[in-house]
Design an enzyme around this catalytic site. Structure first.
Site, short mmCIF file in Angstrom:
data_model
loop_
_atom_site.label_atom_id
_atom_site.label_comp_id
_atom_site.label_asym_id
_atom_site.label_seq_id
_atom_site.Cartn_x
_atom_site.Cartn_y
_atom_site.Cartn_z
N LYS A 13 75.67 -0.39 36.32
CA LYS A 13 75.81 -1.73 36.93
C LYS A 13 77.14 -1.84 37.70
O LYS A 13 77.16 -2.30 38.83
CB LYS A 13 75.76 -2.82 35.84
CG LYS A 13 74.47 -2.83 35.04
CD LYS A 13 74.45 -3.94 34.01
CE LYS A 13 75.46 -3.79 32.89
NZ LYS A 13 75.26 -2.61 32.01
N ARG A 88 73.49 -12.12 29.55
CA ARG A 88 73.21 -11.07 28.58
C ARG A 88 72.27 -11.55 27.48
O ARG A 88 71.86 -10.77 26.63
CB ARG A 88 74.50 -10.71 27.85
CG ARG A 88 75.42 -9.69 28.43
CD ARG A 88 74.99 -8.30 28.29
NE ARG A 88 75.98 -7.34 27.86
CZ ARG A 88 76.95 -6.83 28.61
NH1 ARG A 88 77.16 -7.22 29.81
NH2 ARG A 88 77.71 -5.88 28.12
N ARG A 127 82.33 8.91 31.03
CA ARG A 127 82.93 7.93 31.96
C ARG A 127 84.45 7.85 31.76
O ARG A 127 84.96 7.94 30.65
CB ARG A 127 82.34 6.54 31.72
CG ARG A 127 83.07 5.47 32.55
CD ARG A 127 82.41 4.13 32.53
NE ARG A 127 82.20 3.63 31.20
CZ ARG A 127 81.42 2.59 30.91
NH1 ARG A 127 80.78 1.96 31.88
NH2 ARG A 127 81.27 2.20 29.68
N ARG A 162 87.25 3.83 27.55
CA ARG A 162 87.30 2.47 27.00
C ARG A 162 87.26 2.49 25.47
O ARG A 162 86.77 3.44 24.88
CB ARG A 162 86.11 1.66 27.53
CG ARG A 162 86.31 1.20 28.93
CD ARG A 162 85.15 0.56 29.61
NE ARG A 162 84.09 -0.03 28.81
CZ ARG A 162 82.99 -0.56 29.33
NH1 ARG A 162 82.83 -0.58 30.64
NH2 ARG A 162 82.06 -1.06 28.57
N ARG A 173 75.97 -0.97 20.96
CA ARG A 173 75.76 -1.66 22.25
C ARG A 173 74.33 -1.48 22.73
O ARG A 173 73.73 -2.40 23.27
CB ARG A 173 76.74 -1.12 23.30
CG ARG A 173 78.13 -1.71 23.15
CD ARG A 173 79.17 -0.86 23.81
NE ARG A 173 79.02 -0.76 25.24
CZ ARG A 173 79.50 0.24 25.96
NH1 ARG A 173 80.14 1.24 25.38
NH2 ARG A 173 79.34 0.25 27.26
P1 AP5 Z 1 78.90 2.24 34.96
O1 AP5 Z 1 78.70 1.86 36.39
O2 AP5 Z 1 80.27 2.09 34.38
O3 AP5 Z 1 77.79 1.57 34.02
P2 AP5 Z 1 77.63 0.08 33.50
O4 AP5 Z 1 76.16 -0.22 33.50
O5 AP5 Z 1 78.51 -0.85 34.27
O6 AP5 Z 1 78.10 0.30 32.01
P3 AP5 Z 1 79.01 -0.57 31.05
O7 AP5 Z 1 79.26 0.30 29.85
O8 AP5 Z 1 80.24 -1.09 31.76
O9 AP5 Z 1 78.08 -1.72 30.70
P4 AP5 Z 1 78.14 -2.62 29.49
O10 AP5 Z 1 77.05 -3.56 29.88
O11 AP5 Z 1 77.99 -1.99 28.16
O12 AP5 Z 1 79.64 -3.10 29.46
P5 AP5 Z 1 80.39 -4.40 29.99
O13 AP5 Z 1 81.66 -3.97 30.57
O14 AP5 Z 1 79.48 -5.26 30.80
O15 AP5 Z 1 78.42 3.77 34.84
C1 AP5 Z 1 78.56 4.47 33.61
C2 AP5 Z 1 78.99 5.92 33.89
O16 AP5 Z 1 77.93 6.59 34.55
C3 AP5 Z 1 80.20 6.07 34.81
O17 AP5 Z 1 80.93 7.19 34.41
C4 AP5 Z 1 79.60 6.32 36.18
O18 AP5 Z 1 80.46 7.08 37.02
C5 AP5 Z 1 78.36 7.11 35.81
N1 AP5 Z 1 77.26 6.88 36.72
C6 AP5 Z 1 76.78 5.66 37.11
N2 AP5 Z 1 75.75 5.84 37.96
C7 AP5 Z 1 75.58 7.20 38.05
C8 AP5 Z 1 74.66 8.03 38.75
N3 AP5 Z 1 73.71 7.49 39.51
N4 AP5 Z 1 74.76 9.38 38.61
C9 AP5 Z 1 75.71 9.92 37.83
N5 AP5 Z 1 76.62 9.20 37.14
C10 AP5 Z 1 76.56 7.86 37.26
O19 AP5 Z 1 80.63 -5.19 28.61
C11 AP5 Z 1 81.50 -4.70 27.62
C12 AP5 Z 1 81.53 -5.66 26.44
O20 AP5 Z 1 81.98 -6.96 26.86
C13 AP5 Z 1 80.18 -5.95 25.78
O21 AP5 Z 1 79.83 -4.96 24.83
C14 AP5 Z 1 80.42 -7.34 25.16
O22 AP5 Z 1 81.17 -7.24 23.98
C15 AP5 Z 1 81.29 -8.01 26.20
N6 AP5 Z 1 80.51 -8.78 27.20
C16 AP5 Z 1 80.45 -8.54 28.54
N7 AP5 Z 1 79.66 -9.41 29.15
C17 AP5 Z 1 79.17 -10.24 28.18
C18 AP5 Z 1 78.26 -11.34 28.20
N8 AP5 Z 1 77.72 -11.79 29.34
N9 AP5 Z 1 77.98 -11.95 27.01
C19 AP5 Z 1 78.52 -11.54 25.86
N10 AP5 Z 1 79.40 -10.49 25.78
C20 AP5 Z 1 79.71 -9.84 26.94
#
Ligand code: AP5
Length: 217
Positions: A13, A88, A127, A162, A173
């Site tokens: 994402k 979410r 990552r 992270r 997660r």
């Molecule tokens: P990346 O782009 O970083 O993936 P992502 O989907 O953004 O993954 P996240 O782990 O950031 O998502 P998340 O939803 O768990 O975390 P968030 O920060 O929102 O890609 C991942 C890896 O793959 C990278 O190394 C990238 O280079 C690689 N990659 C990507 N595409 C690729 C491809 N095509 N080919 C090869 N490699 C590739 O949330 C974190 C925490 O915050 C949550 O657990 C929760 O506690 C809290 N939180 C956040 N939002 C909310 C909400 N709305 N409500 C409640 N709690 C929340």
């Protein structure tokens, strides 16, 4: 464009959102990035969110809605926004719907990034993220590595793993995603604005999203 990016942890994402911002100047709004910044700064929000995030659990809906109402009211959102990691839960989606109605804003599309579980696990353990809160560039030690000394190619700061990238937190997660976030797929399907993309290449996915948005306009 005003879009939501849905998808499990590690679906890409953040990577897709950053590429999309270059398309028409829409701003990326990542609740994860906002929360990590608050934790780092030790703000009251950060103190409340920290323990939830470390174990891979969702932060309470009321807290998230407070920061999102404030963020969406900021002037840069007028250029369009890409919601990365929000909503979410169904209550967050319902609250967002009401908020956008009050603001007179229409959603163009909800993009669902579909990625096989084994690919997700591999991506999350490899990552690296830039430690500078103003940069937060995402790398992958295999597919798109940072500089050989581990620094960011954009700003030179150190890249790091992270806190929620332990095996235990990743599993939690993914389970939380299935229980609380995956129901949003049928929620937005019913609203008639969902598009699912098998997302193995972020660049190709971005091109497909652009085409789909073009067809709609
Ligand atoms: P990346 O782009 O970083 O993936 P992502 O989907 O953004 O993954 P996240 O782990 O950031 O998502 P998340 O939803 O768990 O975390 P968030 O920060 O929102 O890609 C991942 C890896 O793959 C990278 O190394 C990238 O280079 C690689 N990659 C990507 N595409 C690729 C491809 N095509 N080919 C090869 N490699 C590739 O949330 C974190 C925490 O915050 C949550 O657990 C929760 O506690 C809290 N939180 C956040 N939002 C909310 C909400 N709305 N409500 C409640 N709690 C929340």
């Amino acid at each position: 464009m005003n879009i939501i990016l849905l998808g499990p942890p590690g679906a890409g994402k953040g990577t897709v959102a950053k590429l999309l911002t270059e398309y028409d100047g829409s701003v990326q709004i990542s609740t994860g990035d906002m929360l990590r910044q608050a934790v780092k700064e030790g703000t009251p929000l950060g103190k409340e969110a920290k323990s939830y995030m470390e174990r891979g659990d969702l932060v309470p809906d009321t807290l998230i809605m407070r920061i999102m109402e404030e963020r969406l009211a900021q002037p840069d959102c007028k250029k369009g926004f890409i919601l990365d990691g929000f909503p979410r839960t169904i209550p967050q989606a319902e609250a967002l719907k009401g908020l956008l109605e009050r603001m007179g804003i229409r959603l163009d599309m909800v993009v669902n990034l579909d990625v096989p579980r084994e690919v997700i696990l591999e991506r999350l353990t490899t990552r690296r993220t830039c430690s500078d809160p103003n940069c937060q560039e995402i790398y992958n030690v295999k597919s798109s590595p940072p500089n050989p000394d581990g620094t960011c190619k954009k700003c030179g700061s150190l890249t790091v793993q992270r806190d929620d990238e332990t095996e235990e937190a990743i599993n939690f997660r993914l389970a939380t995603y299935l229980e609380k976030t995956a129901p949003l797929i049928s929620y937005y399907e019913k609203e008639g604005i969902l598009k699912t993309f098998l997302s193995l290449s972020s660049k190709e996915t971005v091109e497909e999203i652009k085409k789909a948005l073009h067809r709609k306009s």
